[in-house]
Scaffold this motif. Structure first.
Motif, short mmCIF file in Angstrom:
data_model
loop_
_atom_site.label_atom_id
_atom_site.label_comp_id
_atom_site.label_asym_id
_atom_site.label_seq_id
_atom_site.Cartn_x
_atom_site.Cartn_y
_atom_site.Cartn_z
N ARG A 139 -8.81 38.22 7.55
CA ARG A 139 -8.49 38.47 8.99
C ARG A 139 -9.77 38.20 9.85
O ARG A 139 -10.93 38.81 9.34
N PRO A 169 -2.35 32.13 13.27
CA PRO A 169 -2.01 33.12 12.02
C PRO A 169 -0.80 32.70 11.33
O PRO A 169 0.24 32.39 11.66
N GLN A 170 -1.13 32.97 10.05
CA GLN A 170 0.02 32.46 9.16
C GLN A 170 0.14 33.00 7.72
O GLN A 170 -1.07 33.30 7.20
N VAL A 171 1.16 33.25 7.00
CA VAL A 171 1.35 33.55 5.47
C VAL A 171 1.19 32.43 4.84
O VAL A 171 2.22 31.58 5.09
N THR A 183 -12.12 38.86 12.93
CA THR A 183 -12.08 39.90 14.11
C THR A 183 -13.35 39.71 15.22
O THR A 183 -14.26 39.10 14.77
N LYS A 187 -5.33 39.18 2.23
CA LYS A 187 -5.10 38.99 3.43
C LYS A 187 -6.63 38.57 3.85
O LYS A 187 -7.63 39.13 3.36
N SER A 195 -2.25 36.34 3.70
CA SER A 195 -1.83 36.36 5.15
C SER A 195 -3.13 36.14 6.09
O SER A 195 -4.21 36.84 5.56
N GLU A 231 -4.98 36.30 9.42
CA GLU A 231 -4.46 36.91 10.60
C GLU A 231 -5.68 37.05 11.82
O GLU A 231 -7.07 36.69 11.47
N GLY A 232 -5.54 37.42 12.76
CA GLY A 232 -6.65 37.77 13.75
C GLY A 232 -6.92 36.45 14.64
O GLY A 232 -6.07 35.77 14.87
#
Ligand SMILES: Nc1nc2c(c(=O)[nH]1)N[C@H]1C(S)=C(S)[C@@H](COP(=O)(O)O)O[C@H]1N2
Ligand SMILES: [Mo]
Length: 306
Positions: free
Chosen positions: A234, A104-106, A236, A232, A96, A98-99
């Motif tokens: 991400r 953002p996508q799996v 930030t 994952k 995944s 994210e952020g």
């Protein structure tokens, strides 16, 4: 007793004993190779002779790289990940994203890394506990993936999370760490060409105990920064919290750059034991990668930012 690497002194004694036995095996194998003229890797033969002199950076044998592991999700003993992860399934594998990223996508892992050129990188690998190896990893620079993912202008850090599933990772039934295991880098550290997303070792698919199907390796940092079995990624704005820093902040900082001048509160970091050798070596600043990475830390107090 929680939140603690296995006791340092005892574990290095155990290491010596194991390596002594390994070495005897290597010596036997070496002798056989001479007689039979078979094609054993020179690294295996070199390991057999390491009792008598310290060579340069010989490769640590495959057998050692894949049987002496830290992967608390499969147990805290060095020999446990290999035993307990044999049936760990890594296909299919989702990641995944994210952020602070454009989309953002799996992802299916295969699609996420499709077309990224893998290469072999031989890196020194230094654990904060005081042992080291030399490992031929196979993977692609993390920067190639990050470029593809297009982080937003706000992204300053990137965080990596390990799978959290105690049915598949029985070590997570024990509260020895806060699960899931999380690590992170500043974005410029992540974009450094040395930082590698690893999918193989010694030209073979990464075995589960080394973090299959995909893990991180940052060769100028202590090994714990290299999260395994990542599900994952991400991006930030703020500095993420990281597993060992949460566990014992006084001992494990966010940066974790290999630094012989900044000791661990409970032991020296000036020396290290290369697996396969008796005599300890001097630990090198940034694990020997100063030329490539010192600019990342210009003006920073590396005592404070440990
Ligand atoms: N998820 C996860 N990643 C992890 C760890 C762990 O316990 N769990 N151990 C770290 C530590 S302390 C080290 S030294 C390296 C060891 O990697 P290796 O077993 O491939 O040598 O993995 C790091 N990544
Ligand atoms: Mo480690």
């Amino acid at each position: 007793m929680l939140f603690k690497f296995k006791p340092e002194i005892p574990s290095s004694e155990i290491t010596d004993e194991k390596l002594y036995n390994n070495r005897r095996q290597f010596l036997k194998v070496g002798a056989m190779a001479t007689i039979g003229g078979s094609l054993l890797p020179s690294s295996v033969l070199a390991a057999g002779r390491a009792a008598f002199f310290k060579g340069p950076d010989d490769l640590t044998p495959y057998e050692v790289v894949t049987s002496y592991n830290n992967f608390y999700e499969f147990g805290t003993g060095k020999d446990e990940p290999k035993k307990n992860a044999t049936r760990f399934k890594t296909d299919p594998w989702k990641v995944s994203v994210e952020g602070e990223v454009e989309k953002p996508q799996v992802w299916d892992l295969d699609e996420l890394i499709d077309g990224l050129a893998t290469q072999e990188k031989v890196y020194r690998h230094r654990c904060v506990e005081g042992w080291s190896m030399v490992v031929p990893w196979n993977g692609f620079p993390l920067k190639d993936l990050i470029t593809r993912l297009k982080p937003t202008a706000k992204a300053k850090f990137v965080e990596f999370t390990t799978l959290h599933d105690s049915r598949r990772m029985p070590g997570q039934l024990s509260p020895v760490l806060q699960w899931p295991y999380v690590e992170a880098l500043r974005l410029d550290e992540a974009m450094n060409p040395l930082t590698l997303m690893v999918t193989g070792v010694y030209g073979k698919k990464l075995p589960p105990q080394n973090g299959a199907p995909i893990r991180l390796i940052i060769p100028w940092k202590y090994g714990f920064k290299g999260g395994k079995s990542i599900v994952k990624i991400r991006f930030t704005e703020k500095q993420p919290r990281t597993t060992w820093n949460i566990a014992i902040p006084r001992e494990y900082g966010f940066y974790a750059n290999v630094n012989p001048k900044v000791d661990h509160p409970r032991w020296t970091q000036a020396k290290e034991r290369r697996l396969g050798e008796f005599t300890r070596r001097d630990t090198l600043m940034f694990n020997g990668y100063t030329a490539e990475v010192e600019k990342l830390y210009a003006g920073m107090d590396l005592r404070k930012n440990y």
